[in-house]
Design a protein around this motif. Structure first.
Motif, PDB file in Angstrom:
ATOM      1  N   ARG A  86       4.688   6.523  -1.655  1.00  0.00           N
ATOM      2  CA  ARG A  86       5.252   6.621  -3.009  1.00  0.00           C
ATOM      3  C   ARG A  86       4.168   6.447  -4.082  1.00  0.00           C
ATOM      4  O   ARG A  86       4.160   7.159  -5.087  1.00  0.00           O
ATOM      5  CB  ARG A  86       6.354   5.583  -3.204  1.00  0.00           C
ATOM      6  N   ILE A  87       3.251   5.517  -3.848  1.00  0.00           N
ATOM      7  CA  ILE A  87       2.137   5.319  -4.789  1.00  0.00           C
ATOM      8  C   ILE A  87       1.294   6.589  -4.841  1.00  0.00           C
ATOM      9  O   ILE A  87       0.916   7.056  -5.917  1.00  0.00           O
ATOM     10  CB  ILE A  87       1.283   4.094  -4.370  1.00  0.00           C
ATOM     11  N   ALA A  88       1.043   7.168  -3.681  1.00  0.00           N
ATOM     12  CA  ALA A  88       0.251   8.402  -3.598  1.00  0.00           C
ATOM     13  C   ALA A  88       0.944   9.545  -4.330  1.00  0.00           C
ATOM     14  O   ALA A  88       0.292  10.334  -5.026  1.00  0.00           O
ATOM     15  CB  ALA A  88       0.008   8.772  -2.139  1.00  0.00           C
ATOM     16  N   LYS A  89       2.259   9.640  -4.186  1.00  0.00           N
ATOM     17  CA  LYS A  89       3.005  10.712  -4.851  1.00  0.00           C
ATOM     18  C   LYS A  89       2.821  10.642  -6.365  1.00  0.00           C
ATOM     19  O   LYS A  89       2.704  11.670  -7.022  1.00  0.00           O
ATOM     20  CB  LYS A  89       4.487  10.617  -4.480  1.00  0.00           C
ATOM     21  N   ASP A  90       2.770   9.427  -6.896  1.00  0.00           N
ATOM     22  CA  ASP A  90       2.546   9.250  -8.334  1.00  0.00           C
ATOM     23  C   ASP A  90       1.164   9.746  -8.759  1.00  0.00           C
ATOM     24  O   ASP A  90       0.950  10.049  -9.931  1.00  0.00           O
ATOM     25  CB  ASP A  90       2.687   7.781  -8.736  1.00  0.00           C
ATOM     26  N   ASP A 113      -4.341  -3.166   8.011  1.00  0.00           N
ATOM     27  CA  ASP A 113      -5.056  -1.896   8.120  1.00  0.00           C
ATOM     28  C   ASP A 113      -4.427  -0.828   7.227  1.00  0.00           C
ATOM     29  O   ASP A 113      -5.135  -0.046   6.582  1.00  0.00           O
ATOM     30  CB  ASP A 113      -5.088  -1.411   9.570  1.00  0.00           C
ATOM     31  N   LEU A 114      -3.104  -0.792   7.180  1.00  0.00           N
ATOM     32  CA  LEU A 114      -2.436   0.200   6.340  1.00  0.00           C
ATOM     33  C   LEU A 114      -2.739  -0.068   4.871  1.00  0.00           C
ATOM     34  O   LEU A 114      -3.062   0.854   4.115  1.00  0.00           O
ATOM     35  CB  LEU A 114      -0.931   0.211   6.573  1.00  0.00           C
ATOM     36  N   ARG A 115      -2.661  -1.307   4.476  1.00  0.00           N
ATOM     37  CA  ARG A 115      -2.941  -1.654   3.080  1.00  0.00           C
ATOM     38  C   ARG A 115      -4.387  -1.344   2.707  1.00  0.00           C
ATOM     39  O   ARG A 115      -4.654  -0.839   1.617  1.00  0.00           O
ATOM     40  CB  ARG A 115      -2.603  -3.115   2.818  1.00  0.00           C
ATOM     41  N   ALA A 116      -5.314  -1.618   3.624  1.00  0.00           N
ATOM     42  CA  ALA A 116      -6.729  -1.315   3.361  1.00  0.00           C
ATOM     43  C   ALA A 116      -6.930   0.198   3.210  1.00  0.00           C
ATOM     44  O   ALA A 116      -7.662   0.646   2.316  1.00  0.00           O
ATOM     45  CB  ALA A 116      -7.606  -1.858   4.487  1.00  0.00           C
ATOM     46  N   ARG A 120      -8.166   2.209  -0.117  1.00  0.00           N
ATOM     47  CA  ARG A 120      -9.330   3.097  -0.059  1.00  0.00           C
ATOM     48  C   ARG A 120      -8.962   4.515  -0.514  1.00  0.00           C
ATOM     49  O   ARG A 120      -9.630   5.107  -1.355  1.00  0.00           O
ATOM     50  CB  ARG A 120      -9.891   3.125   1.369  1.00  0.00           C
ATOM     51  N   ILE A 121      -7.876   5.057   0.006  1.00  0.00           N
ATOM     52  CA  ILE A 121      -7.475   6.437  -0.297  1.00  0.00           C
ATOM     53  C   ILE A 121      -6.996   6.578  -1.734  1.00  0.00           C
ATOM     54  O   ILE A 121      -7.304   7.554  -2.414  1.00  0.00           O
ATOM     55  CB  ILE A 121      -6.375   6.904   0.693  1.00  0.00           C
ATOM     56  N   LEU A 122      -6.245   5.586  -2.205  1.00  0.00           N
ATOM     57  CA  LEU A 122      -5.600   5.697  -3.516  1.00  0.00           C
ATOM     58  C   LEU A 122      -6.371   5.009  -4.643  1.00  0.00           C
ATOM     59  O   LEU A 122      -6.022   5.164  -5.813  1.00  0.00           O
ATOM     60  CB  LEU A 122      -4.181   5.132  -3.439  1.00  0.00           C
ATOM     61  N   GLY A 123      -7.369   4.222  -4.281  1.00  0.00           N
ATOM     62  CA  GLY A 123      -8.169   3.563  -5.306  1.00  0.00           C
ATOM     63  C   GLY A 123      -7.462   2.428  -6.020  1.00  0.00           C
ATOM     64  O   GLY A 123      -7.820   2.086  -7.137  1.00  0.00           O
ATOM     65  N   ILE A 124      -6.450   1.856  -5.384  1.00  0.00           N
ATOM     66  CA  ILE A 124      -5.750   0.722  -6.007  1.00  0.00           C
ATOM     67  C   ILE A 124      -6.418  -0.574  -5.568  1.00  0.00           C
ATOM     68  O   ILE A 124      -7.005  -0.651  -4.500  1.00  0.00           O
ATOM     69  CB  ILE A 124      -4.240   0.719  -5.661  1.00  0.00           C
ATOM     70  N   THR A 125      -6.330  -1.585  -6.394  1.00  0.00           N
ATOM     71  CA  THR A 125      -6.970  -2.858  -6.068  1.00  0.00           C
ATOM     72  C   THR A 125      -5.972  -3.943  -5.683  1.00  0.00           C
ATOM     73  O   THR A 125      -6.342  -4.912  -5.046  1.00  0.00           O
ATOM     74  CB  THR A 125      -7.818  -3.351  -7.263  1.00  0.00           C
ATOM     75  N   ARG A 129       1.003  -5.870  -5.606  1.00  0.00           N
ATOM     76  CA  ARG A 129       1.652  -5.583  -6.890  1.00  0.00           C
ATOM     77  C   ARG A 129       2.298  -4.199  -6.865  1.00  0.00           C
ATOM     78  O   ARG A 129       3.450  -4.023  -7.262  1.00  0.00           O
ATOM     79  CB  ARG A 129       0.631  -5.674  -8.029  1.00  0.00           C
ATOM     80  N   GLU A 130       1.552  -3.204  -6.404  1.00  0.00           N
ATOM     81  CA  GLU A 130       2.068  -1.830  -6.335  1.00  0.00           C
ATOM     82  C   GLU A 130       3.265  -1.753  -5.377  1.00  0.00           C
ATOM     83  O   GLU A 130       4.239  -1.051  -5.647  1.00  0.00           O
ATOM     84  CB  GLU A 130       0.968  -0.861  -5.886  1.00  0.00           C
ATOM     85  N   TYR A 131       3.175  -2.472  -4.275  1.00  0.00           N
ATOM     86  CA  TYR A 131       4.270  -2.521  -3.300  1.00  0.00           C
ATOM     87  C   TYR A 131       5.537  -3.059  -3.965  1.00  0.00           C
ATOM     88  O   TYR A 131       6.621  -2.492  -3.821  1.00  0.00           O
ATOM     89  CB  TYR A 131       3.871  -3.404  -2.113  1.00  0.00           C
ATOM     90  N   ALA A 132       5.397  -4.153  -4.692  1.00  0.00           N
ATOM     91  CA  ALA A 132       6.546  -4.762  -5.365  1.00  0.00           C
ATOM     92  C   ALA A 132       7.196  -3.803  -6.360  1.00  0.00           C
ATOM     93  O   ALA A 132       8.425  -3.801  -6.520  1.00  0.00           O
ATOM     94  CB  ALA A 132       6.118  -6.050  -6.078  1.00  0.00           C
ATOM     95  N   LEU A 133       6.387  -2.963  -7.000  1.00  0.00           N
ATOM     96  CA  LEU A 133       6.935  -1.988  -7.945  1.00  0.00           C
ATOM     97  C   LEU A 133       7.698  -0.871  -7.238  1.00  0.00           C
ATOM     98  O   LEU A 133       8.642  -0.309  -7.803  1.00  0.00           O
ATOM     99  CB  LEU A 133       5.806  -1.388  -8.797  1.00  0.00           C
TER     100      LEU A 133
END
Length: 188
Positions: A86-90, A113-116, A120-125, A129-133
């Motif tokens: 979902r984050i990637a779709k945005d 591993d998935l979060r890492a 890496r792919i999406l450039g989020i830090t 936080r993004e998960y909670a959204l």
């Protein structure tokens, strides 16, 4: 909510709505994506805006899916995968495609591993936080799935009609063609 979305789709010319209830850590979901993707791409090209494909999340993980009593082994990062996609779709189609490809190619990885990979792919830090959204959107899909009795993934609907599990690609194509000949879309 669903009725408003349908009215908007009808006004925009959508005649066929294909809905997939999906778990990105489900091997059968990955396989169905491989089988059906060429058909869906064909209709997207030949009937742009007329045939719509909607992926709804149904992670087999009790951390986010209140309809499952316990997490299915190998699906420990299913909620995180749904959020990452979902984050990637945005971030656009390219990031979406890259993330989907990664999660399907790396099923049953650890949450860490998935979060890492997502970071890496999406450039989020801050994945947490993004998960909670994204969690409320995932839970909305889960509520929709509960309302239509989802008990396996993948589960597909075409204009509100549940397809038999494991339907051959040529029959899915035939069903879409039949719907193009005269039905109005419904979304579960």
């Amino acid at each position: 909510d669903v009725e408003l979305a349908l009215e908007r789709m009808r006004a925009e010319g959508v005649r066929v709505v294909i809905v997939k209830f999906n778990d990105f850590e489900c091997p059968a979901c990955r396989q169905s994506e491989i089988y059906y993707k060429p058909i869906l791409e064909k209709f997207a090209a030949s009937h742009p805006g007329v045939v719509t494909y909607v992926v709804k999340d149904w992670p087999w993980n009790s951390m986010c899916n209140y309809n499952t009593m316990s997490t299915i082994r190998g699906h420990e990062a299913a909620c995180d995968a749904a959020a990452a996609v979902r984050i990637a779709k945005d971030q656009g189609k390219d990031k979406y495609d890259e993330m989907v490809e990664w999660v399907y190619a790396n099923q049953a990885v650890s949450q860490a591993d998935l979060r890492a990979a997502a970071q890496r792919i999406l450039g989020i830090t801050d994945f947490e936080r993004e998960y909670a959204l994204k969690l409320p959107e995932i839970r909305k899909d889960i509520a929709d799935g509960g309302a239509v009795g989802i008990n396996s993934t993948p589960t597909y609907f075409i204009n509100g009609v549940r397809l038999p599990s494991g339907m051959r690609p040529e029959y899915v194509e035939m069903a879409i063609n039949l719907e193009l000949q005269g039905s109005k879309p419904t979304v579960p």
